[in-house]
Design a protein around this motif. Structure first.
Motif, PDB file in Angstrom:
ATOM      1  N   MET A 173       0.836  -1.209   0.000  1.00 56.50           N
ATOM      2  CA  MET A 173       0.000   0.000   0.000  1.00 56.50           C
ATOM      3  C   MET A 173       0.870   1.257   0.000  1.00 56.50           C
ATOM      4  O   MET A 173       0.561   2.249  -0.677  1.00 56.50           O
ATOM      5  CB  MET A 173      -0.936  -0.007   1.209  1.00 56.50           C
ATOM      6  N   ALA A 174       1.963   1.221   0.777  1.00 54.60           N
ATOM      7  CA  ALA A 174       2.863   2.379   0.759  1.00 54.60           C
ATOM      8  C   ALA A 174       3.490   2.510  -0.635  1.00 54.60           C
ATOM      9  O   ALA A 174       3.589   3.611  -1.187  1.00 54.60           O
ATOM     10  CB  ALA A 174       3.946   2.229   1.822  1.00 54.60           C
ATOM     11  N   ALA A 175       3.873   1.364  -1.218  1.00 52.37           N
ATOM     12  CA  ALA A 175       4.550   1.389  -2.528  1.00 52.37           C
ATOM     13  C   ALA A 175       3.649   1.938  -3.626  1.00 52.37           C
ATOM     14  O   ALA A 175       4.130   2.501  -4.608  1.00 52.37           O
ATOM     15  CB  ALA A 175       5.032  -0.013  -2.901  1.00 52.37           C
ATOM     16  N   THR A 176       2.317   1.769  -3.502  1.00 52.68           N
ATOM     17  CA  THR A 176       1.413   2.278  -4.541  1.00 52.68           C
ATOM     18  C   THR A 176       0.724   3.572  -4.116  1.00 52.68           C
ATOM     19  O   THR A 176      -0.131   4.074  -4.840  1.00 52.68           O
ATOM     20  CB  THR A 176       0.315   1.241  -4.873  1.00 52.68           C
ATOM     21  N   SER A 177       1.063   4.077  -2.922  1.00 52.67           N
ATOM     22  CA  SER A 177       0.385   5.271  -2.391  1.00 52.67           C
ATOM     23  C   SER A 177      -1.127   5.049  -2.385  1.00 52.67           C
ATOM     24  O   SER A 177      -1.901   5.866  -2.900  1.00 52.67           O
ATOM     25  CB  SER A 177       0.748   6.495  -3.238  1.00 52.67           C
ATOM     26  N   ALA A 178      -1.514   3.946  -1.778  1.00 55.58           N
ATOM     27  CA  ALA A 178      -2.920   3.533  -1.810  1.00 55.58           C
ATOM     28  C   ALA A 178      -3.783   4.410  -0.915  1.00 55.58           C
ATOM     29  O   ALA A 178      -3.293   5.110  -0.028  1.00 55.58           O
ATOM     30  CB  ALA A 178      -3.024   2.073  -1.352  1.00 55.58           C
ATOM     31  N   SER A 179      -5.082   4.337  -1.162  1.00 54.76           N
ATOM     32  CA  SER A 179      -6.042   4.931  -0.227  1.00 54.76           C
ATOM     33  C   SER A 179      -7.324   4.121  -0.306  1.00 54.76           C
ATOM     34  O   SER A 179      -7.279   2.945  -0.634  1.00 54.76           O
ATOM     35  CB  SER A 179      -6.234   6.417  -0.485  1.00 54.76           C
ATOM     36  N   GLY A 180      -8.455   4.735  -0.035  1.00 60.37           N
ATOM     37  CA  GLY A 180      -9.702   3.979  -0.031  1.00 60.37           C
ATOM     38  C   GLY A 180     -10.821   4.860   0.436  1.00 60.37           C
ATOM     39  O   GLY A 180     -10.762   6.088   0.285  1.00 60.37           O
ATOM     40  N   THR A 181     -11.816   4.259   1.076  1.00 63.86           N
ATOM     41  CA  THR A 181     -13.023   5.025   1.390  1.00 63.86           C
ATOM     42  C   THR A 181     -12.818   6.028   2.528  1.00 63.86           C
ATOM     43  O   THR A 181     -13.571   6.988   2.640  1.00 63.86           O
ATOM     44  CB  THR A 181     -14.183   4.080   1.760  1.00 63.86           C
ATOM     45  N   ASN A 182     -11.819   5.799   3.387  1.00 65.80           N
ATOM     46  CA  ASN A 182     -11.641   6.689   4.535  1.00 65.80           C
ATOM     47  C   ASN A 182     -10.725   7.889   4.271  1.00 65.80           C
ATOM     48  O   ASN A 182     -10.468   8.687   5.176  1.00 65.80           O
ATOM     49  CB  ASN A 182     -11.035   5.912   5.718  1.00 65.80           C
ATOM     50  N   ALA A 183     -10.196   7.979   3.050  1.00 71.15           N
ATOM     51  CA  ALA A 183      -9.150   8.984   2.803  1.00 71.15           C
ATOM     52  C   ALA A 183      -9.655  10.408   2.973  1.00 71.15           C
ATOM     53  O   ALA A 183      -8.894  11.298   3.365  1.00 71.15           O
ATOM     54  CB  ALA A 183      -8.572   8.804   1.405  1.00 71.15           C
ATOM     55  N   VAL A 184     -10.946  10.645   2.714  1.00 68.79           N
ATOM     56  CA  VAL A 184     -11.458  12.013   2.801  1.00 68.79           C
ATOM     57  C   VAL A 184     -11.276  12.574   4.211  1.00 68.79           C
ATOM     58  O   VAL A 184     -11.039  13.768   4.386  1.00 68.79           O
ATOM     59  CB  VAL A 184     -12.939  12.054   2.328  1.00 68.79           C
ATOM     60  N   ARG A 185     -11.290  11.686   5.237  1.00 67.85           N
ATOM     61  CA  ARG A 185     -11.117  12.162   6.620  1.00 67.85           C
ATOM     62  C   ARG A 185      -9.703  11.902   7.142  1.00 67.85           C
ATOM     63  O   ARG A 185      -9.130  12.732   7.847  1.00 67.85           O
ATOM     64  CB  ARG A 185     -12.145  11.431   7.498  1.00 67.85           C
ATOM     65  N   TYR A 186      -9.128  10.720   6.806  1.00 66.87           N
ATOM     66  CA  TYR A 186      -7.877  10.309   7.444  1.00 66.87           C
ATOM     67  C   TYR A 186      -6.653  10.377   6.525  1.00 66.87           C
ATOM     68  O   TYR A 186      -5.543  10.111   6.962  1.00 66.87           O
ATOM     69  CB  TYR A 186      -8.018   8.886   7.986  1.00 66.87           C
ATOM     70  N   GLY A 187      -6.876  10.707   5.244  1.00 63.65           N
ATOM     71  CA  GLY A 187      -5.737  10.812   4.334  1.00 63.65           C
ATOM     72  C   GLY A 187      -5.380   9.481   3.695  1.00 63.65           C
ATOM     73  O   GLY A 187      -5.981   8.443   3.963  1.00 63.65           O
ATOM     74  N   THR A 188      -4.367   9.532   2.820  1.00 56.75           N
ATOM     75  CA  THR A 188      -3.915   8.354   2.064  1.00 56.75           C
ATOM     76  C   THR A 188      -2.645   7.825   2.729  1.00 56.75           C
ATOM     77  O   THR A 188      -2.232   8.313   3.784  1.00 56.75           O
ATOM     78  CB  THR A 188      -3.586   8.760   0.619  1.00 56.75           C
ATOM     79  N   MET A 189      -1.983   6.868   2.090  1.00 60.26           N
ATOM     80  CA  MET A 189      -0.711   6.380   2.655  1.00 60.26           C
ATOM     81  C   MET A 189       0.298   7.530   2.752  1.00 60.26           C
ATOM     82  O   MET A 189       1.136   7.554   3.635  1.00 60.26           O
ATOM     83  CB  MET A 189      -0.136   5.232   1.814  1.00 60.26           C
ATOM     84  N   ARG A 190       0.224   8.500   1.842  1.00 60.38           N
ATOM     85  CA  ARG A 190       1.181   9.621   1.889  1.00 60.38           C
ATOM     86  C   ARG A 190       1.131  10.347   3.230  1.00 60.38           C
ATOM     87  O   ARG A 190       2.159  10.769   3.737  1.00 60.38           O
ATOM     88  CB  ARG A 190       0.873  10.638   0.788  1.00 60.38           C
ATOM     89  N   GLU A 191      -0.036  10.505   3.788  1.00 58.51           N
ATOM     90  CA  GLU A 191      -0.169  11.251   5.052  1.00 58.51           C
ATOM     91  C   GLU A 191       0.051  10.344   6.260  1.00 58.51           C
ATOM     92  O   GLU A 191       0.166  10.838   7.379  1.00 58.51           O
ATOM     93  CB  GLU A 191      -1.571  11.867   5.167  1.00 58.51           C
ATOM     94  N   ASN A 192       0.064   9.032   6.067  1.00 52.94           N
ATOM     95  CA  ASN A 192       0.045   8.127   7.220  1.00 52.94           C
ATOM     96  C   ASN A 192       1.292   7.275   7.412  1.00 52.94           C
ATOM     97  O   ASN A 192       1.315   6.413   8.274  1.00 52.94           O
ATOM     98  CB  ASN A 192      -1.213   7.239   7.140  1.00 52.94           C
ATOM     99  N   VAL A 193       2.315   7.493   6.573  1.00 55.54           N
ATOM    100  CA  VAL A 193       3.583   6.789   6.781  1.00 55.54           C
ATOM    101  C   VAL A 193       4.560   7.776   7.408  1.00 55.54           C
ATOM    102  O   VAL A 193       4.812   8.848   6.852  1.00 55.54           O
ATOM    103  CB  VAL A 193       4.159   6.247   5.455  1.00 55.54           C
ATOM    104  N   LEU A 194       5.107   7.409   8.581  1.00 60.65           N
ATOM    105  CA  LEU A 194       6.028   8.312   9.290  1.00 60.65           C
ATOM    106  C   LEU A 194       7.489   8.010   8.968  1.00 60.65           C
ATOM    107  O   LEU A 194       8.342   8.887   9.039  1.00 60.65           O
ATOM    108  CB  LEU A 194       5.827   8.179  10.805  1.00 60.65           C
ATOM    109  N   ASN A 195       7.783   6.745   8.668  1.00 59.21           N
ATOM    110  CA  ASN A 195       9.171   6.357   8.432  1.00 59.21           C
ATOM    111  C   ASN A 195       9.166   5.046   7.667  1.00 59.21           C
ATOM    112  O   ASN A 195       8.225   4.253   7.796  1.00 59.21           O
ATOM    113  CB  ASN A 195       9.899   6.186   9.778  1.00 59.21           C
TER     114      ASN A 195
END
Ligand SMILES: Cc1cc2nc3c(=O)[nH]c(=O)nc-3n(C[C@H](O)[C@H](O)[C@H](O)COP(=O)(O)OP(=O)(O)OC[C@H]3O[C@@H](n4cnc5c(N)ncnc54)[C@H](O)[C@@H]3O)c2cc1C
Length: 490
Positions: A173-195
């Motif tokens: 999911m990180a490799a494809t910058s995935a998201s889904g139905t919750n992205a409108v509130r919680y963001g995609t993998m771009r916003e949720n990977v710290l390291n």
């Protein structure tokens, strides 16, 4: 992208029902370099960590897309980052391509070994390493899937919200910058990977935000983490990801609302967001899609353009969110909400949404599906959806629409007969027109599935030659021998 991407030979293999011929690169024919490499791989992982079997290679040469199977020469199953690094060094020495493999649910042909080489299947690296509930973060190995992580977290009151329709691996999911139905509130993998821990093509191990670091924010230097998020295996193998977690909301309510027109449904989405409602999910299904979902999932929603919504928060904040949303939808001619308050009804509703791909396929048994993935600025969404529906009707194509409309991202799930060259050509032309329509409206050809094999030409049009040159320079610096998943993205 279908036909042109696959070529006629590709489709002949699709026709044969996902079977693929490995004969061209059978083990008997492998080169001396590969044979020496295989012995060295066995010394790292043991015999059980290396497979030359045809079935295993075929299984790792394809994903869920229409792209034809391209089996690797060999599949390795490392158990640790140290093993990944040792295996990468061997590949580097023998100049063998490296293709990382998560769970193979990708939709853009990203795991196909188009130049042969070694598939790194990461399924045996499935440990959840470091949970910090008080800091809302966790570190996982690459083979952990999103559902496995959420099962593990259930008793902690925390969850990880990024939810592609399939139970994908978190590093895939990180490799494809995935998201889904919750992205409108919680963001995609771009916003949720710290390291990220990454093994580069020569076996070097790096940590994109520094070893062991997990700050919620940082201004320290270039954003290497987001360079690797979305790199689709072309820059390195992700061997650990540190992810943001969230508190499970106190209360959750879901709703379904039908509209007289596509325009009314999409206008409501835009107005809900403009009103500042922190809606957690807002998904659009057109009349064809809702009909398919009714049939596939045994539901009985009105066959009309529809929004599926979900609100998260305290009981009191939900009342407010729901009241404003009802006002907005009523103002646009939306019918009464069908509420799903208990967990069972909510799960049934969202399962139906997640099964949309299979519901679309069931419209024409024996056919194949290809999902388009454009994303545009919100204000352009009504125009592009309406024009796309007209385009589908004009060309006699089956393409139910399901969209993460809160992000301006929607999919036409094109269901087509691969044995009908005329239909294949019409789908190909339609997908190109749709992507260019998105580009002309200031959008992108891919909101969440990635570029893979099929969208490389569109990526050039989207970014322009200078940005592509910079990307090529970065790739050449990190992977000068072009061993990491060659033939993808650029
Ligand atoms: C029914 C269905 C619904 C879907 N819905 C959505 C959706 O809503 N949103 C969405 O974003 N996607 C969706 N997808 C697509 C897919 O689930 C995502 O692209 C997912 O992120 C792929 O993860 P994976 O582990 O299966 O990766 P794979 O398919 O195994 O690989 C995908 C790419 O990532 C690379 N890769 C995998 N693991 C690593 C690693 N550890 N290091 C470096 N590179 C790696 C591969 O080389 C390849 O290029 C859906 C797919 C299906 C079948």
């Amino acid at each position: 992208m279908a036909a042109a991407l696959l070529g006629r030979r590709g489709w002949s293999r699709v026709r044969a029902g996902r079977a693929c011929r490995v004969g061209e690169r059978s083990y008997a024919a492998i080169s001396g370099a590969l044979e020496r490499a295989v012995s060295a791989f066995r010394a790292v992982t043991g015999d059980e960590g290396v497979s030359l079997g045809v079935a295993i290679r075929e299984q790792h040469g394809r994903d869920e897309s229409v792209h034809r199977c391209r089996p690797p020469d060999v599949v390795v199953f490392p158990r640790s980052a140290e093993e990944v690094s040792a295996l990468a060094k061997i590949c580097h020495h023998h100049r063998l391509p490296i293709i990382p493999f998560g769970t193979g649910t990708g939709l853009e042909g990203g795991v196909g070994a188009v130049k042969g080489g070694v598939c790194f299947s990461l399924r045996n690296m499935d440990r959840i390493l470091d949970l910090h509930p008080e800091d809302f973060d966790v570190t996982v190995e690459p083979g952990v899937t999103r559902k496995a992580l959420n099962s593990y977290l259930r008793d902690t009151g925390l969850w990880f919200p990024v939810d592609p329709g399939a139970d994908a691996s978190l590093c895939g999911m990180a490799a494809t910058s995935a998201s889904g139905t919750n992205a409108v509130r919680y963001g995609t993998m771009r916003e949720n990977v710290l390291n990220l821990e990454v093994v580069l093509a020569d076996g070097t191990v790096i940590h994109t935000a520094g070893k062991g670091r997990r700050p919620r924010k940082t201004s320290a230097g270039y954003n290497l983490t987001n360079l690797f998020v979305g790199s689709e295996g072309t820059l390195g193998v992700l061997t650990k990801a540190t992810l943001r977690l969230y508190g499970i909301p106190e209360a959750v309510v879901s709703a379904v609302c039908a509209f007289p027109t596509v325009q009314a449904a999409v206008d409501s989405t835009v107005e809900v967001l403009q009103a500042g409602i922190p809606v957690a999910r807002i998904e659009f299904l057109d009349d064809v899609m809702i009909d398919a979902c009714n049939r596939y999932s045994g539901l009985s929603y009105p066959v009309a353009p529809t929004l599926f919504l979900e609100f998260h928060g305290s009981e009191r904040s939900l009342e407010e969110q729901v009241a404003v949303t009802e006002d907005v939808t009523r103002g646009n001619g939306g019918a009464d909400f069908a509420w799903a308050r208990d967990a069972g009804s909510r799960t049934r509703l969202w399962q139906a949404r997640h099964d949309a791909w299979y519901a679309a396929l069931a419209l024409r048994p024996g056919c194949k599906a290809y999902a388009t993935d454009v994303c545009v600025p919100l204000s352009r969404l009504p125009q592009i959806v309406v024009e796309t529906k007209e385009d589908l009707a004009r060309n006699g194509l089956t393409g139910p629409i399901a969209g993460h409309v809160g992000d301006g991202n929607f999919h036409c799930l094109m269901v087509l007969d691969p044995d009908d060259p005329d239909e294949v050509q019409r789908v190909h032309e339609f997908t190109e027109r749709l992507a260019r329509r998105a580009l002309s409206l200031g959008g992108t050809c891919t909101g969440e599935h990635g570029v893979g094999l099929g969208k490389r030409a569109l990526l050039r049009e989207e970014l322009g030659p200078l940005a592509i040159e910079v990307m090529q320079g970065l790739k050449a610096t990190l992977d000068p021998k072009n061993l990491m998943n060659p033939g993808k993205v650029l």
